[in-house]
Design a protein around this motif. Structure first.
Motif, PDB file in Angstrom:
ATOM      1  N   MET A 153       0.692  -1.178   0.185  1.00 14.80           N
ATOM      2  CA  MET A 153       0.004   0.114  -0.123  1.00 14.80           C
ATOM      3  C   MET A 153       0.944   1.219   0.012  1.00 14.80           C
ATOM      4  O   MET A 153       1.912   1.354   0.749  1.00 14.80           O
ATOM      5  N   ASP A 154       0.571   2.196  -0.756  1.00 15.57           N
ATOM      6  CA  ASP A 154       0.980   3.379  -0.937  1.00 15.57           C
ATOM      7  C   ASP A 154       1.160   4.251   0.499  1.00 15.57           C
ATOM      8  O   ASP A 154       0.094   4.066   1.015  1.00 15.57           O
ATOM      9  N   THR A 155       2.109   4.942   0.568  1.00 13.05           N
ATOM     10  CA  THR A 155       2.047   5.931   1.732  1.00 13.05           C
ATOM     11  C   THR A 155       2.014   7.398   1.099  1.00 13.05           C
ATOM     12  O   THR A 155       2.242   7.569  -0.059  1.00 13.05           O
ATOM     13  N   PHE A 156       1.413   8.332   1.855  1.00 19.41           N
ATOM     14  CA  PHE A 156       1.474   9.831   1.539  1.00 19.41           C
ATOM     15  C   PHE A 156       1.939  10.985   2.507  1.00 19.41           C
ATOM     16  O   PHE A 156       1.943  10.339   3.706  1.00 19.41           O
ATOM     17  N   THR A 157       2.431  11.773   1.959  1.00 22.77           N
ATOM     18  CA  THR A 157       2.876  12.785   2.866  1.00 22.77           C
ATOM     19  C   THR A 157       2.203  14.174   2.639  1.00 22.77           C
ATOM     20  O   THR A 157       1.986  14.817   1.425  1.00 22.77           O
ATOM     21  N   ALA A 158       1.531  14.923   3.708  1.00 25.21           N
ATOM     22  CA  ALA A 158       1.021  15.961   3.457  1.00 25.21           C
ATOM     23  C   ALA A 158       1.801  17.240   4.000  1.00 25.21           C
ATOM     24  O   ALA A 158       2.430  17.133   5.202  1.00 25.21           O
ATOM     25  N   PHE A 159       1.761  18.430   3.158  1.00 26.21           N
ATOM     26  CA  PHE A 159       2.520  19.615   3.576  1.00 26.21           C
ATOM     27  C   PHE A 159       1.619  20.751   3.544  1.00 26.21           C
ATOM     28  O   PHE A 159       0.866  20.704   2.787  1.00 26.21           O
ATOM     29  N   ALA A 160       1.624  21.659   4.669  1.00 26.10           N
ATOM     30  CA  ALA A 160       1.039  22.857   4.760  1.00 26.10           C
ATOM     31  C   ALA A 160       2.048  23.917   4.205  1.00 26.10           C
ATOM     32  O   ALA A 160       3.093  23.871   5.164  1.00 26.10           O
ATOM     33  N   GLY A 161       2.162  24.415   3.385  1.00 24.10           N
ATOM     34  CA  GLY A 161       3.366  25.493   2.982  1.00 24.10           C
ATOM     35  C   GLY A 161       4.690  24.449   2.932  1.00 24.10           C
ATOM     36  O   GLY A 161       4.766  23.594   2.211  1.00 24.10           O
ATOM     37  N   GLN A 162       5.759  24.790   3.701  1.00 25.62           N
ATOM     38  CA  GLN A 162       7.045  23.986   3.986  1.00 25.62           C
ATOM     39  C   GLN A 162       7.053  23.200   4.946  1.00 25.62           C
ATOM     40  O   GLN A 162       8.089  22.693   5.322  1.00 25.62           O
ATOM     41  N   THR A 163       5.889  22.827   5.551  1.00 23.21           N
ATOM     42  CA  THR A 163       5.801  21.906   6.931  1.00 23.21           C
ATOM     43  C   THR A 163       5.065  20.818   6.496  1.00 23.21           C
ATOM     44  O   THR A 163       4.090  20.906   6.218  1.00 23.21           O
ATOM     45  N   ARG A 164       5.747  19.750   7.001  1.00 25.56           N
ATOM     46  CA  ARG A 164       5.261  18.448   6.876  1.00 25.56           C
ATOM     47  C   ARG A 164       4.077  18.191   8.100  1.00 25.56           C
ATOM     48  O   ARG A 164       4.507  18.383   8.921  1.00 25.56           O
ATOM     49  N   ILE A 165       2.786  18.084   7.658  1.00 23.11           N
ATOM     50  CA  ILE A 165       1.942  17.752   8.766  1.00 23.11           C
ATOM     51  C   ILE A 165       1.244  16.358   9.068  1.00 23.11           C
ATOM     52  O   ILE A 165       0.819  16.110   9.997  1.00 23.11           O
ATOM     53  N   ALA A 166       1.453  15.759   8.240  1.00 27.38           N
ATOM     54  CA  ALA A 166       1.013  14.121   8.149  1.00 27.38           C
ATOM     55  C   ALA A 166       1.635  13.308   7.241  1.00 27.38           C
ATOM     56  O   ALA A 166       2.211  13.688   6.084  1.00 27.38           O
ATOM     57  N   ALA A 167       1.984  11.999   7.666  1.00 33.15           N
ATOM     58  CA  ALA A 167       2.187  11.047   6.609  1.00 33.15           C
ATOM     59  C   ALA A 167       1.816   9.667   7.197  1.00 33.15           C
ATOM     60  O   ALA A 167       1.544   9.486   8.201  1.00 33.15           O
ATOM     61  N   GLY A 168       1.899   8.756   6.129  1.00 35.59           N
ATOM     62  CA  GLY A 168       1.407   7.628   6.472  1.00 35.59           C
ATOM     63  C   GLY A 168       0.277   7.064   5.214  1.00 35.59           C
ATOM     64  O   GLY A 168       0.188   7.562   4.311  1.00 35.59           O
ATOM     65  N   PRO A 169      -0.531   6.076   5.463  1.00 37.85           N
ATOM     66  CA  PRO A 169      -1.645   5.481   4.471  1.00 37.85           C
ATOM     67  C   PRO A 169      -2.520   6.677   4.310  1.00 37.85           C
ATOM     68  O   PRO A 169      -3.005   7.412   5.110  1.00 37.85           O
ATOM     69  N   LEU A 170      -3.343   6.725   3.130  1.00 40.17           N
ATOM     70  CA  LEU A 170      -4.041   7.809   2.714  1.00 40.17           C
ATOM     71  C   LEU A 170      -5.156   7.924   3.739  1.00 40.17           C
ATOM     72  O   LEU A 170      -5.598   9.194   3.886  1.00 40.17           O
ATOM     73  N   PRO A 171      -5.906   7.023   4.006  1.00 38.71           N
ATOM     74  CA  PRO A 171      -7.053   7.396   5.023  1.00 38.71           C
ATOM     75  C   PRO A 171      -6.531   8.024   6.390  1.00 38.71           C
ATOM     76  O   PRO A 171      -7.247   8.919   6.736  1.00 38.71           O
ATOM     77  N   LYS A 172      -5.400   7.438   6.827  1.00 42.35           N
ATOM     78  CA  LYS A 172      -4.987   8.378   8.071  1.00 42.35           C
ATOM     79  C   LYS A 172      -4.540   9.599   7.647  1.00 42.35           C
ATOM     80  O   LYS A 172      -4.727  10.481   8.454  1.00 42.35           O
ATOM     81  N   VAL A 173      -3.976  10.074   6.694  1.00 42.49           N
ATOM     82  CA  VAL A 173      -3.410  11.452   6.155  1.00 42.49           C
ATOM     83  C   VAL A 173      -4.822  12.289   5.891  1.00 42.49           C
ATOM     84  O   VAL A 173      -4.914  13.319   6.472  1.00 42.49           O
ATOM     85  N   ALA A 174      -5.524  11.820   5.318  1.00 40.74           N
ATOM     86  CA  ALA A 174      -7.031  12.566   5.244  1.00 40.74           C
ATOM     87  C   ALA A 174      -7.655  12.901   6.312  1.00 40.74           C
ATOM     88  O   ALA A 174      -8.091  14.079   6.561  1.00 40.74           O
ATOM     89  N   LEU A 175      -7.529  11.978   7.280  1.00 40.84           N
ATOM     90  CA  LEU A 175      -8.379  12.276   8.525  1.00 40.84           C
ATOM     91  C   LEU A 175      -7.592  13.225   9.225  1.00 40.84           C
ATOM     92  O   LEU A 175      -8.179  13.917   9.973  1.00 40.84           O
ATOM     93  N   VAL A 176      -6.224  13.214   9.270  1.00 39.21           N
ATOM     94  CA  VAL A 176      -5.295  14.002  10.157  1.00 39.21           C
ATOM     95  C   VAL A 176      -5.650  15.443   9.804  1.00 39.21           C
ATOM     96  O   VAL A 176      -6.054  16.473  10.252  1.00 39.21           O
ATOM     97  N   LEU A 177      -5.818  15.575   8.262  1.00 32.16           N
ATOM     98  CA  LEU A 177      -6.098  16.940   7.527  1.00 32.16           C
ATOM     99  C   LEU A 177      -7.564  17.475   7.972  1.00 32.16           C
ATOM    100  O   LEU A 177      -7.714  18.470   8.241  1.00 32.16           O
ATOM    101  N   LYS A 178      -8.195  16.398   8.049  1.00 28.26           N
ATOM    102  CA  LYS A 178      -9.828  16.833   8.302  1.00 28.26           C
ATOM    103  C   LYS A 178      -9.805  17.274   9.774  1.00 28.26           C
ATOM    104  O   LYS A 178     -10.587  18.271   9.863  1.00 28.26           O
TER     105      LYS A 178
END
Length: 190
Positions: free
Chosen positions: A1-26
């Motif tokens: 399963m792919d992993t994903f990393t979310a950035f807000a501007g230049q800061t990493r704010i979440a990483a992991g499987p897409l469902p986890k990243v999506a809910l962290v962002l939510k």
């Protein structure tokens, strides 16, 4: 399963499987910086819709991100053995290639699967290195093409000089720098 990393501007704010990243962002505090989610395997950004409930968000996530891989494909069943993951597709070859394939034990399909398997085994390291390089470049282009030394760092990356690459981006924002280096070196850890 792919992993994903979310950035807000230049800061990493979440990483992991897409469902986890999506809910962290939510559920994250509102942020004025633009949020971008990158697929760590490809380095490409993806878009997801964070409206609605957690269940709504998870239901809309792309199937190819590994979220609903256990669900059967929709639509009419085609040729092949879908339950085994075998899918019929078209291959265009010259007549002499078809003759050789059909003369192999098990026929053309078995011979092609063996050839692909052998090529993947023989070229695995170089394929993983190319995929890691491409992912690092796509990520850098998507988030840091305006950062200092971007062009030189890209050249070093494509030349396979990962030490020089890391040196050239040493002054980049830490989260971007660290993620780009991790993507570039990913093939060594697999």
């Amino acid at each position: 399963m792919d992993t994903f990393t979310a950035f807000a501007g230049q800061t990493r704010i979440a990483a992991g499987p897409l469902p986890k990243v999506a809910l962290v962002l939510k559920h994250a505090a509102p942020n004025t910086e633009p949020i971008v989610i990158f697929n760590d395997r490809t380095g490409l950004p993806i878009d997801i819709d964070l409206r609605g409930s957690d269940r709504d968000i998870l239901a809309r996530l792309p199937v190819d991100a590994g979220v609903a891989a256990d669900q059967p494909p929709s639509g009419p069943r085609g040729r092949g053995r879908p339950k085994l993951g075998v899918v019929a597709r078209e291959v265009t070859l010259l007549p002499q290639h078809w003759e050789w394939l059909n003369a192999q034990p098990g026929g053309a399909s078995v011979a092609l699967r063996k050839l692909v398997h052998e090529a993947r085994r023989a070229n695995g390291d170089s394929d993983r290195a190319r995929e890691a390089r491409d992912a690092a470049y796509h990520f850098m282009s998507g988030i840091g093409s305006n950062l200092p030394q971007f062009e030189e760092a890209s050249r070093a990356l494509f030349a396979g000089d990962l030490a020089r690459f890391a040196g050239l981006i040493a002054d980049w924002p830490p989260d971007i720098r660290d993620h780009a280096v991790a993507l570039a070196h990913r093939h060594r850890a697999e």
